[in-house]
Write a protein that holds these residues in place. Structure first.
Motif, PDB file in Angstrom:
ATOM      1  N   GLY A   7       0.805  -1.223   0.000  1.00 53.72           N
ATOM      2  CA  GLY A   7       0.000   0.000   0.000  1.00 53.72           C
ATOM      3  C   GLY A   7       0.837   1.271   0.000  1.00 53.72           C
ATOM      4  N   LEU A   8       2.085   1.165   0.446  1.00 58.96           N
ATOM      5  CA  LEU A   8       2.982   2.319   0.440  1.00 58.96           C
ATOM      6  C   LEU A   8       3.750   2.456  -0.871  1.00 58.96           C
ATOM      7  CD1 LEU A   8       4.492   2.132   4.052  1.00 58.96           C
ATOM      8  CD2 LEU A   8       2.771   3.740   3.197  1.00 58.96           C
ATOM      9  N   GLY A   9       3.531   1.514  -1.791  1.00 56.30           N
ATOM     10  CA  GLY A   9       4.163   1.615  -3.101  1.00 56.30           C
ATOM     11  C   GLY A   9       5.418   0.792  -3.288  1.00 56.30           C
ATOM     12  N   TYR A  10       5.744  -0.047  -2.336  1.00 56.66           N
ATOM     13  CA  TYR A  10       6.907  -0.926  -2.471  1.00 56.66           C
ATOM     14  C   TYR A  10       6.533  -2.160  -3.290  1.00 56.66           C
ATOM     15  CZ  TYR A  10       9.042   1.626   1.439  1.00 56.66           C
ATOM     16  OH  TYR A  10       9.568   2.590   2.251  1.00 56.66           O
ATOM     17  N   GLU A  11       7.527  -2.807  -3.852  1.00 57.90           N
ATOM     18  CA  GLU A  11       7.360  -4.117  -4.483  1.00 57.90           C
ATOM     19  C   GLU A  11       7.645  -5.143  -3.386  1.00 57.90           C
ATOM     20  OE1 GLU A  11       6.291  -6.451  -7.561  1.00 57.90           O
ATOM     21  OE2 GLU A  11       6.534  -4.278  -7.783  1.00 57.90           O
ATOM     22  N   THR A  12       6.758  -6.125  -3.205  1.00 57.46           N
ATOM     23  CA  THR A  12       6.907  -7.065  -2.099  1.00 57.46           C
ATOM     24  C   THR A  12       7.034  -8.500  -2.604  1.00 57.46           C
ATOM     25  OG1 THR A  12       4.517  -7.288  -1.833  1.00 57.46           O
ATOM     26  CG2 THR A  12       5.601  -5.571  -0.531  1.00 57.46           C
ATOM     27  N   TYR A  13       7.796  -9.297  -1.838  1.00 56.32           N
ATOM     28  CA  TYR A  13       8.027 -10.703  -2.175  1.00 56.32           C
ATOM     29  C   TYR A  13       7.918 -11.536  -0.903  1.00 56.32           C
ATOM     30  CZ  TYR A  13      10.059  -8.370  -6.200  1.00 56.32           C
ATOM     31  OH  TYR A  13      10.250  -7.556  -7.286  1.00 56.32           O
ATOM     32  N   MET A  14       6.845 -12.319  -0.793  1.00 62.47           N
ATOM     33  CA  MET A  14       6.665 -13.162   0.384  1.00 62.47           C
ATOM     34  C   MET A  14       7.553 -14.397   0.288  1.00 62.47           C
ATOM     35  SD  MET A  14       2.592 -12.875   1.324  1.00 62.47           S
ATOM     36  CE  MET A  14       2.186 -14.258   0.341  1.00 62.47           C
ATOM     37  N   TYR A  15       8.042 -14.838   1.450  1.00 63.12           N
ATOM     38  CA  TYR A  15       8.866 -16.040   1.575  1.00 63.12           C
ATOM     39  C   TYR A  15      10.008 -16.004   0.560  1.00 63.12           C
ATOM     40  CZ  TYR A  15       4.725 -17.165   4.204  1.00 63.12           C
ATOM     41  OH  TYR A  15       3.680 -17.108   5.096  1.00 63.12           O
TER      42      TYR A  15
ATOM     43  N   ASP B 149      10.586 -13.850   5.622  1.00 62.82           N
ATOM     44  CA  ASP B 149       9.130 -13.888   5.498  1.00 62.82           C
ATOM     45  C   ASP B 149       8.651 -12.906   4.435  1.00 62.82           C
ATOM     46  OD1 ASP B 149       8.748 -15.878   7.406  1.00 62.82           O
ATOM     47  OD2 ASP B 149       8.660 -14.426   9.046  1.00 62.82           O
ATOM     48  N   LEU B 150       9.299 -11.755   4.363  1.00 60.51           N
ATOM     49  CA  LEU B 150       8.938 -10.766   3.352  1.00 60.51           C
ATOM     50  C   LEU B 150      10.175  -9.953   2.987  1.00 60.51           C
ATOM     51  CD1 LEU B 150       6.434  -9.576   1.805  1.00 60.51           C
ATOM     52  CD2 LEU B 150       6.359  -7.824   3.573  1.00 60.51           C
ATOM     53  N   TYR B 151      10.332  -9.737   1.700  1.00 58.61           N
ATOM     54  CA  TYR B 151      11.359  -8.831   1.203  1.00 58.61           C
ATOM     55  C   TYR B 151      10.623  -7.681   0.531  1.00 58.61           C
ATOM     56  CZ  TYR B 151      15.310  -6.915  -1.324  1.00 58.61           C
ATOM     57  OH  TYR B 151      16.270  -6.065  -1.801  1.00 58.61           O
ATOM     58  N   VAL B 152      11.003  -6.468   0.877  1.00 55.72           N
ATOM     59  CA  VAL B 152      10.334  -5.274   0.375  1.00 55.72           C
ATOM     60  C   VAL B 152      11.354  -4.459  -0.399  1.00 55.72           C
ATOM     61  CG1 VAL B 152       9.141  -3.163   1.057  1.00 55.72           C
ATOM     62  CG2 VAL B 152       8.717  -5.279   2.315  1.00 55.72           C
ATOM     63  N   GLU B 153      11.055  -4.220  -1.661  1.00 59.15           N
ATOM     64  CA  GLU B 153      11.966  -3.484  -2.530  1.00 59.15           C
ATOM     65  C   GLU B 153      11.428  -2.076  -2.782  1.00 59.15           C
ATOM     66  OE1 GLU B 153      14.361  -4.428  -6.640  1.00 59.15           O
ATOM     67  OE2 GLU B 153      12.378  -5.296  -6.376  1.00 59.15           O
ATOM     68  N   ALA B 154      12.280  -1.104  -2.567  1.00 59.88           N
ATOM     69  CA  ALA B 154      11.883   0.288  -2.799  1.00 59.88           C
ATOM     70  C   ALA B 154      11.616   0.524  -4.284  1.00 59.88           C
ATOM     71  CB  ALA B 154      12.977   1.226  -2.306  1.00 59.88           C
ATOM     72  N   THR B 155      10.675   1.413  -4.571  1.00 57.05           N
ATOM     73  CA  THR B 155      10.337   1.797  -5.937  1.00 57.05           C
ATOM     74  C   THR B 155      10.320   3.321  -6.018  1.00 57.05           C
ATOM     75  OG1 THR B 155       7.948   1.932  -5.542  1.00 57.05           O
ATOM     76  CG2 THR B 155       8.839  -0.249  -6.151  1.00 57.05           C
ATOM     77  N   GLU B 156      10.028   3.834  -7.189  1.00 54.64           N
ATOM     78  CA  GLU B 156       9.902   5.291  -7.333  1.00 54.64           C
ATOM     79  C   GLU B 156       8.721   5.831  -6.537  1.00 54.64           C
ATOM     80  OE1 GLU B 156       9.934   6.594 -11.391  1.00 54.64           O
ATOM     81  OE2 GLU B 156      11.792   5.525 -11.839  1.00 54.64           O
ATOM     82  N   GLU B 157       7.702   4.991  -6.293  1.00 58.27           N
ATOM     83  CA  GLU B 157       6.505   5.428  -5.569  1.00 58.27           C
ATOM     84  C   GLU B 157       6.630   5.290  -4.056  1.00 58.27           C
ATOM     85  OE1 GLU B 157       6.080   3.006  -8.188  1.00 58.27           O
ATOM     86  OE2 GLU B 157       5.933   4.717  -9.540  1.00 58.27           O
ATOM     87  N   SER B 158       7.582   4.492  -3.575  1.00 55.17           N
ATOM     88  CA  SER B 158       7.694   4.256  -2.136  1.00 55.17           C
ATOM     89  C   SER B 158       8.229   5.508  -1.428  1.00 55.17           C
ATOM     90  CB  SER B 158       8.589   3.044  -1.862  1.00 55.17           C
ATOM     91  OG  SER B 158       9.882   3.224  -2.378  1.00 55.17           O
ATOM     92  N   PRO B 159       7.888   5.666  -0.138  1.00 53.42           N
ATOM     93  CA  PRO B 159       8.290   6.868   0.593  1.00 53.42           C
ATOM     94  C   PRO B 159       9.790   6.995   0.848  1.00 53.42           C
ATOM     95  CG  PRO B 159       6.962   5.415   1.983  1.00 53.42           C
ATOM     96  CD  PRO B 159       7.003   4.808   0.634  1.00 53.42           C
TER      97      PRO B 159
END
Length: 191
Positions: free
Chosen positions: A69-77, A88-98
């Motif tokens: 919801g914050l604009g990150y790209e997410t990858y579970m497991y 459990d989760l990897y969160v990748e920053a994007t141009e839209e993320s804060p």
């Protein structure tokens, strides 16, 4: 909670009921149900050990929804290439993320198991990303901080039930923020 068939499915052994937060009911298919429908609803390679509890999976999905919801790209497991580690989760920053910082996340529902928690701390610390923890509730936060006292030092959590205040005190590479499943549920409107 709106299903009239859930009690029958529980009685027949096809659904398991569990509660989070303010007695919010969730239902999860049992192994017997998976056999009957010839389908396993668990994610492929789900969880650190391949077979996490329904509560753990709800926690992973909630934190996934939060960062998505914050604009990150997410990858579970997520397992990084060339590694045997699993997050459990990897969160990748994007141009839209804060912000532009990636994140690695562990959902910890047994924070009193010090050895496991410390192992996860080092796993998170060694990743090139912000280290985020998710626990069930305030009690889980206190147990996590106690288990990590050797790595974090003493953090006073007895008087606070505010995850943001406690997160502001964290400055270790293996723990930079803590979320509660119950608070995520509330914030995401999963009542």
């Amino acid at each position: 909670p709106y299903s009239e068939t859930a009690p029958d499915l529980i009685e027949w052994g096809f659904l398991e009921k569990f509660e989070l937060g303010n007695r919010q009911a969730y239902y999860w298919p049992t192994d017997e149900a998976n056999v009957v429908v010839d389908k396993n609803l668990a994610p492929r390679d789900g969880g650190e050990y391949g077979r996490e509890s329904p509560e753990h999976r709800v926690g992973v999905r909630l934190i996934d929804a939060y960062y998505d919801g914050l604009g990150y790209e997410t990858y579970m497991y997520y397992t990084p290439e060339g590694s045997e580690l699993k997050f459990d989760l990897y969160v990748e920053a994007t141009e839209e993320s804060p912000d532009d910082q990636d994140k690695v996340i562990e959902v910890e529902l047994s924070p009193e198991k010090r050895r496991h928690v410390v192992d996860d701390f080092f796993k998170l610390r060694d990743a090139d990303a912000d280290a985020i923890w998710v626990v069930k509730d305030v009690d889980g936060m206190r147990k996590l901080l106690s288990s990590l006292a050797g790595q974090l030092g003493y953090i006073e959590a007895r008087k606070s039930d505010n995850f943001e205040k406690i997160s502001d005190e964290l400055d270790a590479e293996g723990a930079q923020k803590i979320f509660g499943i119950n608070k995520l549920r509330k914030d995401l409107g999963d009542d």
